[in-house]
Design an enzyme around this catalytic site. Structure first.
Site, PDB file in Angstrom:
ATOM      1  N   LYS A 203       0.830  -1.218   0.000  1.00 38.73           N
ATOM      2  CA  LYS A 203       0.000   0.000   0.000  1.00 38.73           C
ATOM      3  C   LYS A 203       0.859   1.261   0.000  1.00 38.73           C
ATOM      4  O   LYS A 203       0.431   2.305  -0.506  1.00 38.73           O
ATOM      5  CB  LYS A 203      -0.978  -0.014   1.177  1.00 38.73           C
ATOM      6  CG  LYS A 203      -0.351  -0.079   2.564  1.00 38.73           C
ATOM      7  CD  LYS A 203      -0.069   1.282   3.167  1.00 38.73           C
ATOM      8  CE  LYS A 203       0.587   1.156   4.518  1.00 38.73           C
ATOM      9  NZ  LYS A 203       0.961   2.471   5.083  1.00 38.73           N
ATOM     10  N   THR A 260      -3.756   5.763   3.533  1.00 34.10           N
ATOM     11  CA  THR A 260      -2.443   6.239   3.098  1.00 34.10           C
ATOM     12  C   THR A 260      -2.513   7.001   1.780  1.00 34.10           C
ATOM     13  O   THR A 260      -1.689   7.888   1.530  1.00 34.10           O
ATOM     14  CB  THR A 260      -1.475   5.044   2.965  1.00 34.10           C
ATOM     15  OG1 THR A 260      -1.581   4.222   4.121  1.00 34.10           O
ATOM     16  CG2 THR A 260      -0.046   5.513   2.861  1.00 34.10           C
TER      17      THR A 260
END
Length: 364
Positions: A203, A260
């Site tokens: 990620k 994120t």
């Protein structure tokens, strides 16, 4: 009001953003916490003022925390601990575990928890493999991993947060949950540490892509596309590796990816954004002030993609921008110019790297 778990003695290796916030959370949960730092000035300042002079500077930390270091704890000290938690960057984990391994008592091993997110450069090893290499298969089998959407500044403010806790040994994951679980910090257990690790590492690479998109001035449609296609690539890579596809739909996968990729306070997003604005990677790294794991992870991910023979055009483009000097705007244009393809397609063959790792931890 806490859930009154048994009081534990915890050592946290790492006094950065995340290590500090977890120390505060555990200290405020009535555990006795020792936070190790390799920086003697941080140790001295923290014990005098109960503040971290480099991270979360405005926060007054729990009185249940004592800073230790810069030397690593002795065998006698570690023998009295219930939990060892590692919050140091992945690239520095192997050397520290090698030093600590002789100090661990085989007959009285503490609960080992790892919260770092990344893939080791040079070896392409997940943390689980690093543990097996340095500490042996039985410790790797019992190692527990925590990941999920959890910004440090929100944890210290007790904002509701949830994470995934995974281990090959479910009883160890349940122990970690009991240590961490509070009304403001919910834990969900699982048995796919490989998937959880891959999700946490991957990620960060896609957060770079989302930041680049915003830095170029693209808007909501493009960010949503990057997040969704990033999730598809993460699931494809993870499944080919041998992880459970559903892991990527959980907190450690889509949860952490969304956080994120959509917050300017994310270090990886910030690196991507500044690249999109035209800054050089060297300048960004020199002035960032903290580690952005996605930059180093992109190299390892490129190698894994090639080994697995899967298509991950966004991750490949990020590598090309970071390490081959490709222009950010050209990289986006090339992605958009690719021919149409199926939206969701898992690889027909899966699991080679997983079975090698499972064998290494003695679970074949």
């Amino acid at each position: 009001m806490t859930l009154s778990p048994d009081k534990s003695r915890v050592v946290i290796f790492g006094a950065g953003n995340f290590g500090s916030c977890l120390a505060d959370h555990l200290g405020d949960s009535d555990h006795d916490v020792y936070m190790w730092s390799r920086d003697a000035s941080i140790v001295e300042h923290f014990n005098k003022f109960h503040r971290n002079p480099q991270f979360l500077k405005e926060h007054a930390f729990s009185e249940n925390i004592k800073a230790i270091g810069p030397d690593l704890p002795t065998a006698d000290f570690l023998s009295e601990m219930d939990v060892l938690l590692f919050a140091i960057p992945t690239q520095g984990l192997r050397c520290n575990l090698k030093l600590l391994r002789p100090r661990l008592d085989e007959n009285k091993l503490p609960l080992l928890i790892f919260v770092n997110k990344g893939i080791e450069m040079g070896t392409n090893a997940l943390t689980l493999e690093i543990i097996a290499d340095t500490c042996g298969e039985h410790i790797a089998r019992a190692a527990t991993f925590i990941s999920g959407p959890s910004f440090a500044k929100e944890i210290v403010r007790r904002r509701p947060t949830s994470v995934s806790v995974a281990s090959f040994t479910i009883s160890e994951a349940e122990k970690a949950t009991q240590v961490f679980h509070q009304p403001w910090f919910r834990c969900y257990t699982g048995g796919d540490p490989i998937g959880l690790e891959l999700a946490g590492a991957l990620k960060n690479v896609y957060a770079l892509a989302a930041g680049m998109s915003d830095g170029l001035g693209y808007e909501n449609n493009t960010r949503a596309m990057m997040i969704t296609r990033g999730l598809a690539e993460m699931t494809c890579i993870g499944t080919a590796f041998g992880a459970e596809p559903l892991t990527f739909l959980g907190l450690a996968g889509v949860g952490d990816l969304f956080l994120t990729c959509s917050s300017p306070t994310s270090r990886n997003y910030t690196v991507g954004y500044r690249l999109g604005q035209g800054e050089s990677l060297e300048t960004i790294i020199d002035t960032l002030g903290s580690v952005a794991e996605g930059v180093s992870t992109a190299k390892a991910v490129k190698n894994i993609i090639e080994e697995l023979d899967v298509k991950a055009p966004i991750a490949t483009s990020i590598y090309n921008v970071l390490y081959e000097g490709k222009d950010v705007r050209t990289a986006v244009s090339d992605l958009m110019a690719m021919p149409p393809s199926r939206e969701l397609e898992l690889p027909p063959k899966a699991g080679g790297p997983k079975w090698r790792l499972v064998k290494k931890v003695g679970l074949e």
